[in-house]
Enzyme design. Structure first.
Site, PDB file in Angstrom:
ATOM      1  N   HIS A  48      -8.524  -4.661  -0.078  1.00  0.00           N
ATOM      2  CA  HIS A  48      -6.977  -4.190  -0.162  1.00  0.00           C
ATOM      3  C   HIS A  48      -6.763  -5.035   1.498  1.00  0.00           C
ATOM      4  O   HIS A  48      -7.800  -4.484   2.192  1.00  0.00           O
ATOM      5  CB  HIS A  48      -7.386  -2.545   0.389  1.00  0.00           C
ATOM      6  CG  HIS A  48      -5.931  -2.123  -0.111  1.00  0.00           C
ATOM      7  ND1 HIS A  48      -5.109  -1.632  -0.508  1.00  0.00           N
ATOM      8  CD2 HIS A  48      -5.508  -1.435   1.394  1.00  0.00           C
ATOM      9  CE1 HIS A  48      -4.333  -0.551  -0.436  1.00  0.00           C
ATOM     10  NE2 HIS A  48      -4.691  -0.632   0.894  1.00  0.00           N
ATOM     11  N   ASP A  76     -10.035  -3.288  -5.371  1.00  0.00           N
ATOM     12  CA  ASP A  76      -9.201  -2.271  -5.058  1.00  0.00           C
ATOM     13  C   ASP A  76      -9.270  -1.164  -6.058  1.00  0.00           C
ATOM     14  O   ASP A  76      -8.830  -1.434  -6.748  1.00  0.00           O
ATOM     15  CB  ASP A  76      -8.242  -3.103  -4.170  1.00  0.00           C
ATOM     16  CG  ASP A  76      -6.511  -2.442  -3.641  1.00  0.00           C
ATOM     17  OD1 ASP A  76      -7.418  -1.060  -3.372  1.00  0.00           O
ATOM     18  OD2 ASP A  76      -5.967  -2.741  -3.259  1.00  0.00           O
ATOM     19  N   SER A 130       0.922  -1.317  -0.278  1.00  0.00           N
ATOM     20  CA  SER A 130       0.300   0.080   0.100  1.00  0.00           C
ATOM     21  C   SER A 130       0.576   1.164  -0.015  1.00  0.00           C
ATOM     22  O   SER A 130       1.405   1.036  -1.173  1.00  0.00           O
ATOM     23  CB  SER A 130      -0.944   0.131   1.405  1.00  0.00           C
ATOM     24  OG  SER A 130      -2.057   1.188   1.035  1.00  0.00           O
TER      25      SER A 130
END
Length: 312
Positions: A279, A249, A155
């Site tokens: 995610h 996501d 991320s």
């Protein structure tokens, strides 16, 4: 409208519901301090412990203005590779404890030294503070380790890993590879997964806008490749890259776009979009079959790139 009831399997829904029981979907409406408390508690609830044979040492990298905490993981079967790991958390959450077990497992399964970097967080430290910290961590590794350095992050941490790769491509100790887990790279928010999955479970476009605003202090940083690596104009001479994203996501298209730009510039890159995953699925790697398989893919990519092998 995306039908998540058919895309996401029962195991993954159970993970989403468990996550939401600790981390409500409206958490971005809380104060930053409250958000951190909720996130840290959730991470503790998902903590899976250390595999046998892994030890960890918490240390610090000294800079002229501050120390950067790091946690160094070593395995009983140590191999001569250092993985710099940059954690996720939207640039405002997380630290050495939030991804502690992930780093320990990565170390155990590859035999590589893993160094988790506790970069500074917004809003106390706006961009480019986090980027400066991970660059300092890379320079520290390049100076203190005489073996290959590989970058890995999820991320926000994937964003930072890419920014380091772009900034160090002319470095004599440039990274030997990068493994990026659902990274946010500043892609075009008017198309692709940004539209298809704008309201995805676990991460929404509203979340992304919030994190971007907090990281920059609301300033327009258009064109800044250290903030949004896809804003770069040169994708040549980058290390071999494996991207692993979640289908459900909004950030998924960034993986595809980044792969395409590296390949178009003559580099090596491959992209895997994990069907039906969301995610943050790293925390589901012990309870969801799809996440378990994806984590094995991530481990294998780290292991292969660390050995200088391109099997993708």
């Amino acid at each position: 409208m995306t039908d998540y009831k058919t895309l996401i399997d029962a195991e993954t829904w159970a993970f989403i519901e468990r996550t939401n029981s600790y981390y409500p979907p409206d958490t971005i409406d809380y104060t930053i301090a409250q958000q951190r408390e909720i996130y840290d508690r959730m991470c503790r609830e998902f903590f899976a412990g250390y595999p046998q044979g892994v030890t960890a040492e918490t240390a610090a990298i000294a800079t002229p203005t501050h120390d950067i905490p790091v946690r160094i993981y070593r395995s009983a079967r140590q191999a001569p590779v250092t993985v710099l790991y940059f954690h996720g958390g939207g640039f405002i959450l997380g630290g050495l404890d939030s991804h502690d077990d992930v780093c320990a497992e990565l170390c155990a399964r590859t035999g590589y030294e893993v160094v988790s970097v506790d970069y500074r967080l917004a809003p106390e430290h706006l961009h480019p503070a986090a980027f400066d910290d991970v660059m300092n961590a890379f320079e520290w590794a390049a100076t203190t380790r005489n073996h290959p350095i590989l970058l890995c992050g999820d991320s926000a941490g994937g964003n930072l890993a890419v920014a380091v790769s772009h900034a160090t491509r002319g470095h004599p100790r440039k990274p030997v590879g990068q493994v990026l887990i659902y990274p946010g790279l500043g892609g075009d928010r008017s198309k692709g997964s940004y539209l298809r999955h704008a309201e995805a479970p676990m991460l929404t476009m509203r979340d992304l806008e919030f994190y971007k605003h907090i990281r920059t202090g609301g300033q327009d940083r258009s064109g800044d490749a250290t903030l949004a690596p896809l804003a770069d104009t040169d994708f040549s001479n980058l290390p071999p890259t494996v991207l692993v994203t979640a289908e459900c996501d909004p950030l998924s298209s960034d993986g595809e776009t980044y792969r395409d730009r590296i390949v178009a510039a003559g580099g090596r890159a491959t992209w895997f979009e994990e069907p039906g995953l969301v995610h943050g699925y790293l925390r589901a790697r012990h309870t969801v079959g799809r996440a378990r398989a994806s984590f094995t893919r991530i481990v294998d990519a780290v292991a292969d790139l660390g050995k200088g092998a391109w099997l993708w």
